[in-house]
Design an enzyme around this catalytic site. Structure first.
Site, mmCIF file in Angstrom:
data_model
loop_
_atom_site.group_PDB
_atom_site.id
_atom_site.type_symbol
_atom_site.label_atom_id
_atom_site.label_comp_id
_atom_site.label_asym_id
_atom_site.label_seq_id
_atom_site.Cartn_x
_atom_site.Cartn_y
_atom_site.Cartn_z
ATOM 1 C CG ASP A 72 -0.632 -0.097 2.347
ATOM 2 O OD1 ASP A 72 0.537 -0.694 2.812
ATOM 3 O OD2 ASP A 72 -0.760 0.634 3.040
ATOM 4 C CD GLU A 135 4.295 0.711 6.792
ATOM 5 O OE1 GLU A 135 5.159 0.682 8.258
ATOM 6 O OE2 GLU A 135 4.207 1.350 6.202
#
Length: 390
Positions: A72, A135
């Protein structure tokens, strides 16, 4: 070996902003690995719209190394980009621009580029890939990936988390927890201050206490000079409250964080704040005031990475990096502490500078990708022997 820049361009083209799904990127990686005969496994998010990915190149044997990275990226909204952030742009200045180039699709591209070489190599120990989701919003996806990896793959692999460290090994990081505190008081006309309780005034006292707590920790000698901010830091980043200047505010809310040294615990530091909230509430209620203070975590506590139990993986890194490399500590949070918490030797090591992460016109230097690729090549060669036994 596949061209790193070509892979990076494909990875950057997937908009994997944390608020959206990462499944299109995961599907691309699955197909890429399958083309070389490498199977992979998804570990799905509870909502089913995101996934971690685990794969293994080489033998089903003890030891080996996991190369870990998050898929991400942070948002681009409101940032003044010079070009499409999801189209890789070669600036002609030795830099490749695009969201995630540095944080941290560059590392993933380097790892994937080595697959054609590694599947043909006589590896004695395996190389694992562990690619996570979310994350950037609190290391949300990694725990399920780590649990699956530890319970169903191996308990003896070492972990390299490829966050941008300018290809210098990082052996320690701070832990981090984000919090939201809401203060509920009692509205009254501002000319009648004895009739109400200003939530803003109460919140202000809490904010001041938070800063004072940080100073107290320093005064107590709780410092670690390995970090550029050598102590646990507490910071209030957002605050809002009130409806009009002549109304005592009923509600005030602020968001704050604790970034604790890996040798300290979030719970012990937070307990000081909790005790002060109880004391302040008691004092106000004794004066006939109405007040309620509620604090909620905005993410799971991300544990710190301590400089311990890492001798073998650190040796692997230093043996295969330029002689000038040295160990560092960082204040930002990563998934490394979560791996260490499972008992896996872990360091942080990846291409690019953290100074470029989250910025408009984020970039990675091609020289950093080359250094990372060279390291990956030497890592594979090391795993053709039993490096952990040398």
């Amino acid at each position: 070996m596949t061209d790193v820049t070509t892979l990076l361009a494909k990875l950057v083209a997937f908009d994997t902003t944390s608020s959206d799904s990462n499944l299109a990127l995961i599907e691309f990686v699955e197909r890429y690995l399958a083309d070389y005969g490498v199977s992979s496994e998804r570990v799905m998010s509870p909502c089913g719209t995101k996934a971690n990915l685990i794969a293994r190149v080489g033998p089903d044997a003890p030891g080996g190394v996991m190369l870990s990275g998050h898929t991400d990226v942070v948002p681009v909204a409101g940032q003044p980009w010079s070009s499409d952030p999801f189209t890789l742009r070669d600036g002609g200045d030795g830099r490749l621009y695009g969201r995630g180039t540095c944080d941290m699709k560059g590392f993933i591209a380097c790892a994937l580029a080595m697959v054609p070489t590694w599947v043909k190599a006589p590896l004695k120990q395996p190389i694992y890939f562990g690619f996570s989701y979310d994350e950037e919003i609190g290391c949300v996806g990694a725990p399920s990936l780590i649990k699956r990896f530890y319970e169903h793959y191996t308990t003896t692999a070492h972990v390299i988390v490829g966050e941008p460290t300018s290809m210098q090994p990082v052996v320690a990081q701070k832990g981090a927890t984000n919090l939201r505190t809401t203060v509920i008081g009692r509205e009254a006309h501002s000319s009648q201050v004895n009739q109400g309780t200003s939530a803003i005034h109460v919140a202000a006292r809490l904010v001041t206490f938070i800063e004072d707590t940080m100073a107290a920790l320093v005064d107590e000698g709780r410092v670690d000079e390995a970090f550029n901010v050598p102590h646990t830091s507490l910071h209030v980043g957002k605050i809002k409250g009130g409806t009009a200047i002549n109304i005592m505010a009923r509600e005030c809310q602020f968001e704050w964080e604790i970034r604790h040294l890996p040798t300290e615990s979030f719970s012990e530091i937070y307990a000081r704040f909790e005790a002060y909230c109880a004391q302040l509430s008691e004092e106000l209620i004794a004066k006939g005031k109405t007040v309620e203070i509620v604090t909620e975590p905005l993410n799971v506590t991300v544990p710190g990475l301590a400089d311990r139990d890492n001798d073998q993986v650190l040796r692997l890194a230093k043996d295969h990096l330029p002689d000038a490399c040295c160990s560092h500590a960082v204040a930002y949070a990563t998934e490394a502490g979560q791996f260490q918490g499972q008992g896996l030797q872990t360091i942080i090591l990846g291409p690019g500078s953290i100074a470029q992460a989250h910025q408009p016109d984020e970039y990675i230097e091609t020289a950093q990708l080359q250094t990372c690729t060279a390291f990956m090549q030497r890592l594979g060669q090391a795993l053709e022997t039993s490096y952990s036994e040398r």
